[in-house]
Design a protein around this motif. Sequence first.
Motif, PDB file in Angstrom:
ATOM      1  N   PHE A  44      20.699  56.154 -42.792  1.00 34.90           N
ATOM      2  CA  PHE A  44      21.375  55.041 -43.451  1.00 34.90           C
ATOM      3  C   PHE A  44      20.904  54.912 -44.886  1.00 34.90           C
ATOM      4  O   PHE A  44      19.903  55.504 -45.288  1.00 34.90           O
ATOM      5  CB  PHE A  44      21.104  53.728 -42.688  1.00 34.90           C
ATOM      6  N   ASN A  45      21.631  54.124 -45.647  1.00 36.89           N
ATOM      7  CA  ASN A  45      21.227  53.705 -46.980  1.00 36.89           C
ATOM      8  C   ASN A  45      21.480  52.216 -47.108  1.00 36.89           C
ATOM      9  O   ASN A  45      22.358  51.656 -46.431  1.00 36.89           O
ATOM     10  CB  ASN A  45      22.006  54.457 -48.072  1.00 36.89           C
ATOM     11  N   VAL A  46      20.707  51.603 -47.975  1.00 38.81           N
ATOM     12  CA  VAL A  46      20.893  50.192 -48.306  1.00 38.81           C
ATOM     13  C   VAL A  46      21.362  50.150 -49.754  1.00 38.81           C
ATOM     14  O   VAL A  46      20.762  50.798 -50.623  1.00 38.81           O
ATOM     15  CB  VAL A  46      19.584  49.386 -48.142  1.00 38.81           C
ATOM     16  N   GLU A  47      22.414  49.416 -49.997  1.00 45.40           N
ATOM     17  CA  GLU A  47      23.000  49.328 -51.335  1.00 45.40           C
ATOM     18  C   GLU A  47      21.953  48.942 -52.374  1.00 45.40           C
ATOM     19  O   GLU A  47      21.180  47.996 -52.177  1.00 45.40           O
ATOM     20  CB  GLU A  47      24.129  48.284 -51.319  1.00 45.40           C
ATOM     21  N   ASN A  48      21.907  49.706 -53.451  1.00 44.77           N
ATOM     22  CA  ASN A  48      21.042  49.461 -54.604  1.00 44.77           C
ATOM     23  C   ASN A  48      19.541  49.613 -54.336  1.00 44.77           C
ATOM     24  O   ASN A  48      18.724  49.126 -55.125  1.00 44.77           O
ATOM     25  CB  ASN A  48      21.313  48.077 -55.213  1.00 44.77           C
ATOM     26  N   ILE A  49      19.165  50.258 -53.236  1.00 42.69           N
ATOM     27  CA  ILE A  49      17.751  50.540 -52.971  1.00 42.69           C
ATOM     28  C   ILE A  49      17.630  52.021 -52.637  1.00 42.69           C
ATOM     29  O   ILE A  49      18.249  52.501 -51.684  1.00 42.69           O
ATOM     30  CB  ILE A  49      17.190  49.697 -51.812  1.00 42.69           C
ATOM     31  N   HIS A  50      16.844  52.753 -53.416  1.00 42.61           N
ATOM     32  CA  HIS A  50      16.659  54.173 -53.141  1.00 42.61           C
ATOM     33  C   HIS A  50      15.905  54.319 -51.814  1.00 42.61           C
ATOM     34  O   HIS A  50      14.963  53.558 -51.547  1.00 42.61           O
ATOM     35  CB  HIS A  50      15.890  54.840 -54.272  1.00 42.61           C
ATOM     36  N   PRO A  51      16.302  55.273 -50.977  1.00 39.31           N
ATOM     37  CA  PRO A  51      15.652  55.440 -49.679  1.00 39.31           C
ATOM     38  C   PRO A  51      14.142  55.665 -49.764  1.00 39.31           C
ATOM     39  O   PRO A  51      13.398  55.190 -48.903  1.00 39.31           O
ATOM     40  CB  PRO A  51      16.345  56.660 -49.082  1.00 39.31           C
ATOM     41  N   THR A  52      13.682  56.351 -50.797  1.00 41.55           N
ATOM     42  CA  THR A  52      12.247  56.568 -50.936  1.00 41.55           C
ATOM     43  C   THR A  52      11.516  55.261 -51.222  1.00 41.55           C
ATOM     44  O   THR A  52      10.440  55.006 -50.679  1.00 41.55           O
ATOM     45  CB  THR A  52      11.963  57.605 -52.044  1.00 41.55           C
ATOM     46  N   ASP A  53      12.110  54.429 -52.069  1.00 38.61           N
ATOM     47  CA  ASP A  53      11.529  53.105 -52.328  1.00 38.61           C
ATOM     48  C   ASP A  53      11.505  52.280 -51.039  1.00 38.61           C
ATOM     49  O   ASP A  53      10.514  51.618 -50.732  1.00 38.61           O
ATOM     50  CB  ASP A  53      12.316  52.358 -53.399  1.00 38.61           C
ATOM     51  N   LEU A  54      12.598  52.317 -50.297  1.00 39.96           N
ATOM     52  CA  LEU A  54      12.683  51.573 -49.049  1.00 39.96           C
ATOM     53  C   LEU A  54      11.581  52.015 -48.085  1.00 39.96           C
ATOM     54  O   LEU A  54      10.872  51.180 -47.509  1.00 39.96           O
ATOM     55  CB  LEU A  54      14.070  51.770 -48.421  1.00 39.96           C
ATOM     56  N   GLY A  69      14.808  61.000 -47.758  1.00 39.11           N
ATOM     57  CA  GLY A  69      15.025  62.277 -48.420  1.00 39.11           C
ATOM     58  C   GLY A  69      16.287  62.946 -47.949  1.00 39.11           C
ATOM     59  O   GLY A  69      17.263  62.281 -47.590  1.00 39.11           O
ATOM     60  N   HIS A  70      16.259  64.282 -47.925  1.00 41.47           N
ATOM     61  CA  HIS A  70      17.441  65.058 -47.530  1.00 41.47           C
ATOM     62  C   HIS A  70      17.470  65.387 -46.047  1.00 41.47           C
ATOM     63  O   HIS A  70      18.510  65.754 -45.517  1.00 41.47           O
ATOM     64  CB  HIS A  70      17.490  66.386 -48.297  1.00 41.47           C
ATOM     65  N   HIS A  71      16.329  65.326 -45.386  1.00 42.51           N
ATOM     66  CA  HIS A  71      16.223  65.652 -43.951  1.00 42.51           C
ATOM     67  C   HIS A  71      16.753  67.056 -43.666  1.00 42.51           C
ATOM     68  O   HIS A  71      17.399  67.290 -42.642  1.00 42.51           O
ATOM     69  CB  HIS A  71      16.928  64.612 -43.085  1.00 42.51           C
ATOM     70  N   CYS A  72      16.488  67.965 -44.580  1.00 42.54           N
ATOM     71  CA  CYS A  72      16.942  69.367 -44.465  1.00 42.54           C
ATOM     72  C   CYS A  72      18.463  69.457 -44.345  1.00 42.54           C
ATOM     73  O   CYS A  72      18.996  70.342 -43.675  1.00 42.54           O
ATOM     74  CB  CYS A  72      16.261  70.067 -43.288  1.00 42.54           C
ATOM     75  N   ALA A  73      19.162  68.532 -44.977  1.00 44.49           N
ATOM     76  CA  ALA A  73      20.622  68.508 -44.910  1.00 44.49           C
ATOM     77  C   ALA A  73      21.211  68.244 -46.300  1.00 44.49           C
ATOM     78  O   ALA A  73      22.085  67.385 -46.462  1.00 44.49           O
ATOM     79  CB  ALA A  73      21.080  67.442 -43.910  1.00 44.49           C
ATOM     80  N   GLN A  74      20.753  68.992 -47.302  1.00 45.44           N
ATOM     81  CA  GLN A  74      21.239  68.796 -48.658  1.00 45.44           C
ATOM     82  C   GLN A  74      22.752  68.953 -48.784  1.00 45.44           C
ATOM     83  O   GLN A  74      23.393  68.142 -49.464  1.00 45.44           O
ATOM     84  CB  GLN A  74      20.529  69.741 -49.639  1.00 45.44           C
ATOM     85  N   PRO A  75      23.366  69.968 -48.142  1.00 45.95           N
ATOM     86  CA  PRO A  75      24.827  70.082 -48.259  1.00 45.95           C
ATOM     87  C   PRO A  75      25.565  68.854 -47.710  1.00 45.95           C
ATOM     88  O   PRO A  75      26.569  68.423 -48.283  1.00 45.95           O
ATOM     89  CB  PRO A  75      25.165  71.335 -47.448  1.00 45.95           C
ATOM     90  N   LEU A  76      25.057  68.284 -46.644  1.00 43.61           N
ATOM     91  CA  LEU A  76      25.679  67.074 -46.094  1.00 43.61           C
ATOM     92  C   LEU A  76      25.534  65.910 -47.063  1.00 43.61           C
ATOM     93  O   LEU A  76      26.502  65.174 -47.304  1.00 43.61           O
ATOM     94  CB  LEU A  76      25.071  66.718 -44.738  1.00 43.61           C
TER      95      LEU A  76
END
Length: 113
Positions: A44-54, A69-76
């Motif tokens: 998931f992502n939260v609007e306006n919060i970078h996942p690493t910061d979260l 991060g990418h979770h080994c799924a950069q193309p996705l």
Amino acid sequence: MQKIHDYEMELANYLYEKLCSVPNIRIYGPKPSENIHRAALCSFNVENIHPTDLATFLDQQHGVAIRSGHHCAQPLHRHLGVNASARASLYFYNTKEDVDEFIRSLSDTVSFK
């Protein structure tokens, strides 16, 4: 093994439903169901919060560990148009109370921004 799988699916559904209650969240992937074989996790992502910061704030302020991060799924991620995502993962040793604590911690972190 079937009991473990069933319990993980129960937890996965619980996590998905609870994440849906958090404002400004975007969950990636389908809702867990008996028709879809997937692990007990949600990206998931939260609007306006970078996942690493979260992930950092959850760890430092609440002692809650999630991946970012990418979770080994950069193309996705490229296809989804996001540079990274957060991921909460569960296993048979987790409980619904763990999920509730994660959601409380996530909600507190999101409201702090």
